[in-house]
Scaffold this motif. Structure first.
Motif, PDB file in Angstrom:
ATOM      1  N   ALA A 124     -67.552  25.486   4.133  1.00 43.57           N
ATOM      2  CA  ALA A 124     -66.130  25.904   4.311  1.00 43.57           C
ATOM      3  C   ALA A 124     -65.307  24.901   5.152  1.00 43.57           C
ATOM      4  O   ALA A 124     -64.255  24.567   4.574  1.00 43.57           O
ATOM      5  N   VAL A 125     -65.858  24.550   6.283  1.00 44.68           N
ATOM      6  CA  VAL A 125     -65.294  23.717   7.288  1.00 44.68           C
ATOM      7  C   VAL A 125     -65.020  22.353   6.590  1.00 44.68           C
ATOM      8  O   VAL A 125     -64.098  21.686   6.577  1.00 44.68           O
ATOM      9  N   ALA A 182     -57.899  20.738  10.815  1.00 43.06           N
ATOM     10  CA  ALA A 182     -58.552  21.621   9.793  1.00 43.06           C
ATOM     11  C   ALA A 182     -59.947  22.390   9.931  1.00 43.06           C
ATOM     12  O   ALA A 182     -60.123  23.292   9.700  1.00 43.06           O
ATOM     13  N   SER A 207     -59.835  18.341   2.192  1.00 43.34           N
ATOM     14  CA  SER A 207     -58.835  18.349   1.436  1.00 43.34           C
ATOM     15  C   SER A 207     -57.329  18.124   2.022  1.00 43.34           C
ATOM     16  O   SER A 207     -56.344  17.997   1.451  1.00 43.34           O
ATOM     17  N   ALA A 208     -57.554  17.847   3.627  1.00 46.03           N
ATOM     18  CA  ALA A 208     -56.175  17.606   4.261  1.00 46.03           C
ATOM     19  C   ALA A 208     -56.034  15.932   4.011  1.00 46.03           C
ATOM     20  O   ALA A 208     -57.029  15.226   3.790  1.00 46.03           O
ATOM     21  N   GLN A 263     -64.960  21.442   3.416  1.00 46.89           N
ATOM     22  CA  GLN A 263     -64.133  21.452   2.206  1.00 46.89           C
ATOM     23  C   GLN A 263     -62.709  21.361   2.776  1.00 46.89           C
ATOM     24  O   GLN A 263     -61.916  20.577   2.244  1.00 46.89           O
ATOM     25  N   ALA A 264     -62.340  22.222   3.897  1.00 46.67           N
ATOM     26  CA  ALA A 264     -61.077  22.302   4.341  1.00 46.67           C
ATOM     27  C   ALA A 264     -60.626  21.081   5.001  1.00 46.67           C
ATOM     28  O   ALA A 264     -59.483  20.723   4.733  1.00 46.67           O
ATOM     29  N   SER A 265     -61.425  20.261   5.748  1.00 48.36           N
ATOM     30  CA  SER A 265     -61.303  19.300   6.357  1.00 48.36           C
ATOM     31  C   SER A 265     -61.072  18.164   5.189  1.00 48.36           C
ATOM     32  O   SER A 265     -60.094  17.115   5.359  1.00 48.36           O
ATOM     33  N   ARG A 312     -56.983  16.699   9.254  1.00 49.10           N
ATOM     34  CA  ARG A 312     -58.374  16.969   8.765  1.00 49.10           C
ATOM     35  C   ARG A 312     -59.118  17.318  10.193  1.00 49.10           C
ATOM     36  O   ARG A 312     -60.127  18.251   9.953  1.00 49.10           O
ATOM     37  N   ARG A 357     -62.041  31.930  10.695  1.00 47.52           N
ATOM     38  CA  ARG A 357     -63.350  32.440   9.924  1.00 47.52           C
ATOM     39  C   ARG A 357     -63.896  33.371  10.942  1.00 47.52           C
ATOM     40  O   ARG A 357     -64.570  34.377  10.636  1.00 47.52           O
ATOM     41  N   GLU A 390     -59.112  24.974  12.944  1.00 49.20           N
ATOM     42  CA  GLU A 390     -58.628  26.095  12.333  1.00 49.20           C
ATOM     43  C   GLU A 390     -59.351  26.884  11.433  1.00 49.20           C
ATOM     44  O   GLU A 390     -59.642  28.077  11.469  1.00 49.20           O
ATOM     45  N   THR A 391     -60.090  26.361  10.670  1.00 52.23           N
ATOM     46  CA  THR A 391     -61.086  27.049   9.650  1.00 52.23           C
ATOM     47  C   THR A 391     -62.065  27.888  10.389  1.00 52.23           C
ATOM     48  O   THR A 391     -62.393  29.009  10.067  1.00 52.23           O
TER      49      THR A 391
END
Length: 215
Positions: free
Chosen positions: A77-78, A94, A84-85, A80-82, A91, A102, A97-98
């Motif tokens: 999850a981390v 992210a 995507s920035a 993917q979030a990183s 990044r 969570r 934050e993620t």
């Protein structure tokens, strides 16, 4: 001739193992490591205690396996979030934050992953957990250095320091009666400043200054 399990037998065993791990994750999220006993997992899964030992020699081995499962999920999850920035500093933030967001949604589980006293096999998985996050942050720091957004630095050491700081700060909110997300923006600001960056991650121009940020 040694006994070989039939596909049907193996499928039933695999299904039972998944049932036990699902029950263990629920218990860990509700009661923490101390409340995730073999007997409790068996009861939550609706099986005999002996069935748990058929798959896992001890509570520590059971929880170490579910740690692996949870860690893989959280790291994915981390990551993917990183990824995507678009901006380098985004990044990095992210990741924080993620992870923090969570964690606050499942504070008891997150506390078990981060800081609760555990047995040695589980502690080993905790180290894997932190190293995985460190590696993600280190890659983003290296990207920032390569882009001229961050000053030259040892990405692995800087990332390890950040992950340690985030884990330490999050223990408070995770153990409070009501999980509070107020620390997250401060953590993100701290992370970028500690790395030598700024809110605007535009790389420096040829005159030693910085390009103006786009509105």
């Amino acid at each position: 001739m040694p006994y070989r399990r039939t596909p049907d037998v193996q499928a039933r065993l695999d299904a039972q193992r998944e049932l036990l791990l699902d029950a263990a994750v629920r218990l860990l999220a509700e009661r923490g490591y101390a409340g995730c006993s073999v007997a409790a997992v068996a009861a939550a899964a609706g099986v005999a205690t002996g069935s748990v030992y058929r798959h896992f020699p001890s509570k520590a081995e059971l929880v170490a396996e579910l740690f692996r499962r949870v860690v893989e999920r959280e790291v994915a999850a981390v990551e993917q979030a990183s990824a995507s920035a678009s901006e380098v500093t985004d990044r990095i933030t992210a990741v924080i934050e993620t992870f923090a967001t969570r964690a606050l949604k499942a504070p008891r589980l997150a506390y078990a992953l981060l800081a609760e006293p555990v047995d040695a096999p589980v502690e080993q998985q905790r180290l894997v957990f932190r190293q995985a996050f460190r590696d993600i942050v280190a890659r983003r720091i290296s990207e920032g250095v390569a882009a001229g957004v961050l000053p030259a630095q040892d990405a692995d050491i800087a990332a390890a320091a950040l992950v340690g700081a985030v884990a330490e700060v999050m223990i408070g909110p995770l153990t409070a009666e009501s999980a509070d997300a107020d620390a997250i923006p401060t953590l993100c600001t701290f992370a970028i400043q500690a790395l030598g960056g700024s809110a605007c991650d535009t790389p420096p121009d040829g005159n030693g200054g910085h390009h103006a940020a786009h509105p």
